[in-house]
Design an enzyme around this catalytic site. Structure first.
Site, PDB file in Angstrom:
ATOM      1  N   ARG A 144      40.641 -18.184  24.752  1.00  2.49           N
ATOM      2  CA  ARG A 144      39.213 -18.069  24.479  1.00  2.49           C
ATOM      3  C   ARG A 144      38.475 -17.979  25.797  1.00  2.49           C
ATOM      4  O   ARG A 144      38.828 -18.638  26.764  1.00  2.49           O
ATOM      5  CB  ARG A 144      38.743 -19.313  23.703  1.00  2.49           C
ATOM      6  CG  ARG A 144      38.669 -19.081  22.223  1.00  2.49           C
ATOM      7  CD  ARG A 144      38.422 -20.337  21.480  1.00  2.49           C
ATOM      8  NE  ARG A 144      37.236 -21.069  21.945  1.00  2.49           N
ATOM      9  CZ  ARG A 144      36.760 -22.127  21.309  1.00  2.49           C
ATOM     10  NH1 ARG A 144      37.334 -22.571  20.218  1.00  2.49           N
ATOM     11  NH2 ARG A 144      35.696 -22.751  21.766  1.00  2.49           N
TER      12      ARG A 144
ATOM     13  N   ARG B 134      25.937 -30.891  16.245  1.00  3.74           N
ATOM     14  CA  ARG B 134      26.255 -31.215  17.628  1.00  3.74           C
ATOM     15  C   ARG B 134      25.125 -31.999  18.291  1.00  3.74           C
ATOM     16  O   ARG B 134      25.227 -32.331  19.465  1.00  3.74           O
ATOM     17  CB  ARG B 134      26.493 -29.924  18.395  1.00  3.74           C
ATOM     18  CG  ARG B 134      27.953 -29.459  18.351  1.00  3.74           C
ATOM     19  CD  ARG B 134      28.037 -28.161  19.077  1.00  3.74           C
ATOM     20  NE  ARG B 134      29.273 -27.899  19.744  1.00  3.74           N
ATOM     21  CZ  ARG B 134      30.305 -27.255  19.228  1.00  3.74           C
ATOM     22  NH1 ARG B 134      30.315 -26.940  17.956  1.00  3.74           N
ATOM     23  NH2 ARG B 134      31.352 -26.951  19.965  1.00  3.74           N
TER      24      ARG B 134
ATOM     25  N   ARG C  86      45.072 -24.102  26.019  1.00  4.74           N
ATOM     26  CA  ARG C  86      45.052 -23.513  24.662  1.00  4.74           C
ATOM     27  C   ARG C  86      45.288 -22.000  24.671  1.00  4.74           C
ATOM     28  O   ARG C  86      44.697 -21.267  25.453  1.00  4.74           O
ATOM     29  CB  ARG C  86      43.709 -23.836  24.009  1.00  4.74           C
ATOM     30  CG  ARG C  86      43.522 -23.209  22.647  1.00  4.74           C
ATOM     31  CD  ARG C  86      42.521 -23.943  21.820  1.00  4.74           C
ATOM     32  NE  ARG C  86      41.168 -23.952  22.360  1.00  4.74           N
ATOM     33  CZ  ARG C  86      40.175 -24.649  21.827  1.00  4.74           C
ATOM     34  NH1 ARG C  86      40.375 -25.393  20.766  1.00  4.74           N
ATOM     35  NH2 ARG C  86      38.983 -24.607  22.362  1.00  4.74           N
TER      36      ARG C  86
ATOM     37  N   LYS D 179      39.787 -30.543  16.061  1.00  8.30           N
ATOM     38  CA  LYS D 179      38.949 -30.275  14.880  1.00  8.30           C
ATOM     39  C   LYS D 179      39.464 -29.076  14.089  1.00  8.30           C
ATOM     40  O   LYS D 179      39.620 -29.147  12.880  1.00  8.30           O
ATOM     41  CB  LYS D 179      37.501 -29.954  15.298  1.00  8.30           C
ATOM     42  CG  LYS D 179      36.641 -31.167  15.534  1.00  8.30           C
ATOM     43  CD  LYS D 179      35.215 -30.734  15.847  1.00  8.30           C
ATOM     44  CE  LYS D 179      35.221 -29.949  17.090  1.00  8.30           C
ATOM     45  NZ  LYS D 179      34.185 -29.384  17.735  1.00  8.30           N
TER      46      LYS D 179
ATOM     47  N   ARG E 202      30.726 -28.361  28.515  1.00 10.27           N
ATOM     48  CA  ARG E 202      30.791 -28.707  27.097  1.00 10.27           C
ATOM     49  C   ARG E 202      30.909 -30.220  26.923  1.00 10.27           C
ATOM     50  O   ARG E 202      30.353 -30.796  26.002  1.00 10.27           O
ATOM     51  CB  ARG E 202      31.976 -28.000  26.434  1.00 10.27           C
ATOM     52  CG  ARG E 202      31.699 -26.531  26.193  1.00 10.27           C
ATOM     53  CD  ARG E 202      32.959 -25.750  25.992  1.00 10.27           C
ATOM     54  NE  ARG E 202      33.568 -25.954  24.685  1.00 10.27           N
ATOM     55  CZ  ARG E 202      34.748 -25.453  24.343  1.00 10.27           C
ATOM     56  NH1 ARG E 202      35.427 -24.728  25.209  1.00 10.27           N
ATOM     57  NH2 ARG E 202      35.242 -25.651  23.154  1.00 10.27           N
TER      58      ARG E 202
HETATM   59  P1  AMP Z   1      33.671 -24.378  19.084  1.00  7.11           P
HETATM   60  O1  AMP Z   1      34.414 -23.221  18.515  1.00  7.11           O
HETATM   61  O2  AMP Z   1      33.249 -25.389  18.042  1.00  7.11           O
HETATM   62  O3  AMP Z   1      34.364 -25.023  20.249  1.00  7.11           O
HETATM   63  O4  AMP Z   1      32.279 -23.781  19.658  1.00  7.11           O
HETATM   64  C1  AMP Z   1      32.275 -22.841  20.687  1.00  7.11           C
HETATM   65  C2  AMP Z   1      30.858 -22.603  21.178  1.00  7.11           C
HETATM   66  O5  AMP Z   1      30.064 -22.118  20.086  1.00  7.11           O
HETATM   67  C3  AMP Z   1      30.118 -23.834  21.672  1.00  7.11           C
HETATM   68  O6  AMP Z   1      30.397 -24.144  23.034  1.00  7.11           O
HETATM   69  C4  AMP Z   1      28.663 -23.397  21.471  1.00  7.11           C
HETATM   70  O7  AMP Z   1      28.256 -22.502  22.477  1.00  7.11           O
HETATM   71  C5  AMP Z   1      28.732 -22.611  20.168  1.00  7.11           C
HETATM   72  N1  AMP Z   1      28.528 -23.472  18.976  1.00  7.11           N
HETATM   73  C6  AMP Z   1      29.444 -23.809  18.016  1.00  7.11           C
HETATM   74  N2  AMP Z   1      28.896 -24.600  17.084  1.00  7.11           N
HETATM   75  C7  AMP Z   1      27.603 -24.773  17.450  1.00  7.11           C
HETATM   76  C8  AMP Z   1      26.497 -25.501  16.913  1.00  7.11           C
HETATM   77  N3  AMP Z   1      26.629 -26.257  15.817  1.00  7.11           N
HETATM   78  N4  AMP Z   1      25.321 -25.418  17.558  1.00  7.11           N
HETATM   79  C9  AMP Z   1      25.147 -24.688  18.667  1.00  7.11           C
HETATM   80  N5  AMP Z   1      26.144 -24.009  19.257  1.00  7.11           N
HETATM   81  C10 AMP Z   1      27.364 -24.034  18.663  1.00  7.11           C
END
Ligand code: AMP
Length: 215
Positions: free
Chosen positions: A156, A82, A121, A13, A167
């Site tokens: 990360r 999500r 990553r 993404k 996740r």
């Molecule tokens: P990402 O960078 O998209 O992989 O997101 C990393 C983490 O951020 C996720 O595992 C969630 O804990 C939080 N997160 C990101 N986007 C959302 C969202 N739309 N709603 C709730 N938590 C989010």
């Protein structure tokens, strides 16, 4: 033009959002990045576990971002919705801000590739370039060092096997059902994101080129 990316964890993404942003000259918005930037200890703890942050908090951050001037011509959003709750909250937000519904791209990738992309990553904290020590074509030239700016790479905090499983479970339970939801709305497009970045982006450009007039 507004484009929403829906995908399992690490389907690419972030990478594709960056490419779309460059190609169409629209900002890339990532809710993960917005939440990381909020730098709130409670939020950081939730993110570390890989569970979802509260919807109203996340939507509020997104609202502030979408109200900025650079989003007027459109944006590419990755990381939200999500869950069905978030999809509905996002729709309400679009109505409130008078933003058209745009298109949704679903980046499809098998679970095992998703896992390798996460576990391997590595990110440059300086220029945000993304590498992967488990894929030959994504490794940095020198182990652990950014090819572009020579900064030591970082991982990360949530990129580990345990968090991945968490996740992924959340993805299956909460996010995957959105495929049907957007299919029924008629603005969903499927993209095979398992081969490589170029292959994925080629499909995305074709979809955007073909679809955009309709929305
Ligand atoms: P990402 O960078 O998209 O992989 O997101 C990393 C983490 O951020 C996720 O595992 C969630 O804990 C939080 N997160 C990101 N986007 C959302 C969202 N739309 N709603 C709730 N938590 C989010």
């Amino acid at each position: 033009m507004n484009i929403l990316l829906l995908a399992p964890p690490a389907a690419g993404k972030g990478t594709q959002a960056k490419e779309i942003s460059k190609e169409y000259n629209i900002p890339q918005i990532s809710t993960g990045d917005l939440l990381r930037k909020a730098n709130d200890p409670k939020i950081n703890e939730i993110m570390k576990k890989g569970t979802l942050v509260d919807t109203s908090f996340t939507i509020e951050l997104l609202k502030k971002r979408l109200m900025q001037k650079d989003c007027k011509k459109g944006y590419v959003l990755d990381g939200l919705p999500r869950s069905l709750e978030q999809a509905k909250a996002y729709e309400k937000l679009l109505e409130e801000l008078k933003i058209p519904k745009g298109i949704v791209l679903f980046l499809n990738v098998p679970k095992e590739i998703s896992r390798k992309r996460i576990i391997g990553r590595e990110i440059c904290p300086n220029c945000n370039e993304i590498y992967n020590e488990l894929f030959e074509d994504r490794k940095p030239k020198i182990n652990g060092i950014c090819d572009k700016c020579h900064t030591p790479l970082t991982k990360r905090i949530d990129d580990n096997d345990e968090t991945f499983e968490n996740r992924y479970k959340i993805y299956l339970n909460e996010t995957e059902p959105l495929i049907k939801y957007y299919e029924s709305k008629g603005n969903l497009y499927f993209v095979n994101s398992a081969i490589n970045e170029k292959h994925t982006f080629k499909q995305i450009k074709e979809i955007i080129g073909g679809a955009y007039d309709k929305h």
